[in-house]
Design a protein around this motif. Structure first.
Motif, PDB file in Angstrom:
ATOM      1  N   TYR A  88       0.833  -1.198   0.000  1.00 47.73           N
ATOM      2  CA  TYR A  88       0.000   0.000   0.000  1.00 47.73           C
ATOM      3  C   TYR A  88       0.876   1.259   0.000  1.00 47.73           C
ATOM      4  N   VAL A  89       1.935   1.256   0.793  1.00 49.97           N
ATOM      5  CA  VAL A  89       2.856   2.400   0.842  1.00 49.97           C
ATOM      6  C   VAL A  89       3.471   2.639  -0.538  1.00 49.97           C
ATOM      7  N   VAL A  90       3.859   1.576  -1.218  1.00 50.17           N
ATOM      8  CA  VAL A  90       4.432   1.722  -2.561  1.00 50.17           C
ATOM      9  C   VAL A  90       3.398   2.324  -3.510  1.00 50.17           C
ATOM     10  N   ARG A  91       2.164   1.861  -3.424  1.00 50.12           N
ATOM     11  CA  ARG A  91       1.111   2.431  -4.279  1.00 50.12           C
ATOM     12  C   ARG A  91       0.896   3.914  -3.971  1.00 50.12           C
ATOM     13  N   LEU A  92       0.911   4.274  -2.681  1.00 54.71           N
ATOM     14  CA  LEU A  92       0.789   5.689  -2.302  1.00 54.71           C
ATOM     15  C   LEU A  92       1.910   6.516  -2.914  1.00 54.71           C
ATOM     16  N   LEU A  93       3.124   5.992  -2.833  1.00 54.05           N
ATOM     17  CA  LEU A  93       4.278   6.725  -3.367  1.00 54.05           C
ATOM     18  C   LEU A  93       4.180   6.884  -4.886  1.00 54.05           C
ATOM     19  N   LEU A  94       3.756   5.835  -5.562  1.00 55.08           N
ATOM     20  CA  LEU A  94       3.578   5.929  -7.023  1.00 55.08           C
ATOM     21  C   LEU A  94       2.516   6.963  -7.382  1.00 55.08           C
ATOM     22  N   GLN A  95       1.399   6.954  -6.658  1.00 59.97           N
ATOM     23  CA  GLN A  95       0.326   7.922  -6.914  1.00 59.97           C
ATOM     24  C   GLN A  95       0.789   9.345  -6.582  1.00 59.97           C
ATOM     25  N   ALA A  96       1.544   9.485  -5.509  1.00 55.08           N
ATOM     26  CA  ALA A  96       2.065  10.808  -5.133  1.00 55.08           C
ATOM     27  C   ALA A  96       2.944  11.344  -6.245  1.00 55.08           C
ATOM     28  N   ASN A  97       3.750  10.472  -6.832  1.00 52.99           N
ATOM     29  CA  ASN A  97       4.636  10.884  -7.909  1.00 52.99           C
ATOM     30  C   ASN A  97       3.840  11.295  -9.149  1.00 52.99           C
ATOM     31  N   LEU A  98       2.874  10.476  -9.508  1.00 52.87           N
ATOM     32  CA  LEU A  98       2.085  10.752 -10.714  1.00 52.87           C
ATOM     33  C   LEU A  98       1.232  12.003 -10.594  1.00 52.87           C
ATOM     34  N   ARG A  99       0.705  12.247  -9.389  1.00 56.09           N
ATOM     35  CA  ARG A  99      -0.269  13.332  -9.200  1.00 56.09           C
ATOM     36  C   ARG A  99       0.274  14.524  -8.422  1.00 56.09           C
ATOM     37  N   ASN A 100       1.572  14.510  -8.108  1.00 56.19           N
ATOM     38  CA  ASN A 100       2.154  15.566  -7.262  1.00 56.19           C
ATOM     39  C   ASN A 100       1.308  15.767  -6.009  1.00 56.19           C
ATOM     40  N   ASP A 101       1.047  14.679  -5.318  1.00 53.98           N
ATOM     41  CA  ASP A 101       0.115  14.671  -4.195  1.00 53.98           C
ATOM     42  C   ASP A 101       0.871  14.545  -2.871  1.00 53.98           C
ATOM     43  N   GLU A 102       1.007  15.666  -2.172  1.00 54.08           N
ATOM     44  CA  GLU A 102       1.711  15.667  -0.891  1.00 54.08           C
ATOM     45  C   GLU A 102       0.966  14.871   0.171  1.00 54.08           C
ATOM     46  N   GLN A 103      -0.354  14.820   0.082  1.00 52.68           N
ATOM     47  CA  GLN A 103      -1.132  14.064   1.075  1.00 52.68           C
ATOM     48  C   GLN A 103      -0.787  12.583   1.027  1.00 52.68           C
ATOM     49  N   ARG A 104      -0.565  12.067  -0.183  1.00 53.23           N
ATOM     50  CA  ARG A 104      -0.187  10.650  -0.292  1.00 53.23           C
ATOM     51  C   ARG A 104       1.228  10.435   0.250  1.00 53.23           C
ATOM     52  N   LEU A 105       2.114  11.397   0.018  1.00 52.14           N
ATOM     53  CA  LEU A 105       3.452  11.310   0.621  1.00 52.14           C
ATOM     54  C   LEU A 105       3.336  11.291   2.141  1.00 52.14           C
ATOM     55  N   ASP A 106       2.497  12.169   2.670  1.00 52.00           N
ATOM     56  CA  ASP A 106       2.308  12.249   4.125  1.00 52.00           C
ATOM     57  C   ASP A 106       1.767  10.939   4.692  1.00 52.00           C
ATOM     58  N   GLU A 107       0.810  10.348   3.989  1.00 57.39           N
ATOM     59  CA  GLU A 107       0.236   9.091   4.474  1.00 57.39           C
ATOM     60  C   GLU A 107       1.275   7.970   4.451  1.00 57.39           C
ATOM     61  N   ALA A 108       2.056   7.910   3.383  1.00 54.63           N
ATOM     62  CA  ALA A 108       3.122   6.896   3.306  1.00 54.63           C
ATOM     63  C   ALA A 108       4.127   7.101   4.434  1.00 54.63           C
ATOM     64  N   ALA A 109       4.513   8.350   4.667  1.00 53.81           N
ATOM     65  CA  ALA A 109       5.473   8.655   5.731  1.00 53.81           C
ATOM     66  C   ALA A 109       4.902   8.283   7.097  1.00 53.81           C
ATOM     67  N   ARG A 110       3.627   8.574   7.315  1.00 47.15           N
ATOM     68  CA  ARG A 110       2.997   8.261   8.603  1.00 47.15           C
ATOM     69  C   ARG A 110       2.962   6.756   8.852  1.00 47.15           C
ATOM     70  N   LEU A 111       2.578   5.993   7.836  1.00 49.79           N
ATOM     71  CA  LEU A 111       2.528   4.538   7.994  1.00 49.79           C
ATOM     72  C   LEU A 111       3.911   3.975   8.305  1.00 49.79           C
ATOM     73  N   LEU A 112       4.909   4.431   7.560  1.00 51.23           N
ATOM     74  CA  LEU A 112       6.274   3.950   7.803  1.00 51.23           C
ATOM     75  C   LEU A 112       6.776   4.389   9.174  1.00 51.23           C
TER      76      LEU A 112
END
Length: 129
Positions: A88-112
């Motif tokens: 799930y974290v990898v998917r968040l990171l991929l989506q963050a990259n594709l969409r320039n989405d800081e919220q997805r980066l934040d969620e990935a960082a929080r989970l990790l």
């Protein structure tokens, strides 16, 4: 500048060589967080290439480090759940990259951070670090 980079590399290599297996996993969590922070800064600055490199580093750490280190035989259900979270974290990171989405980066960082923090607490009991 080369000297400083070489010195830093030797410091990291020394830390890795002397670290316990438990501490090595902690270092992977730290490295993933560092890469996510760098990705956020590059995203905010509009540096698409560097953002992509930083996110790729974070994904590599999760896939080739954290995910690869899971022991499904001994870890059982916990290892399976961690695998699902890492996927799930990898998917968040991929989506963050594709969409320039800081919220997805934040969620990935929080989970990790949640998993890494629990890992470090266990490490204090196991290794005393």
């Amino acid at each position: 500048m080369r000297g400083a980079a070489a010195y830093a590399r030797v410091g990291v290599e020394s830390s890795v060589m002397s670290a316990s297996p438990h501490r090595l996993i902690g270092m992977l969590f730290d490295g993933a967080q560092t890469s996510i922070r760098a990705a956020r800064l590059h995203m905010q600055n509009g540096d698409v290439a560097e953002k992509g490199k930083a996110i790729s580093r974070a994904i590599d750490i999760v896939n080739q480090g954290l995910l690869a280190a899971l022991d499904h035989e001994r870890g059982g259900e916990l290892a399976e759940r961690l695998e699902q979270i890492y996927d799930y974290v990898v998917r968040l990171l991929l989506q963050a990259n594709l969409r320039n989405d800081e919220q997805r980066l934040d969620e990935a960082a929080r989970l990790l951070e949640d998993i890494g923090s629990a890992w470090r607490e266990i490490g204090q009991q196991v290794d005393g670090y």
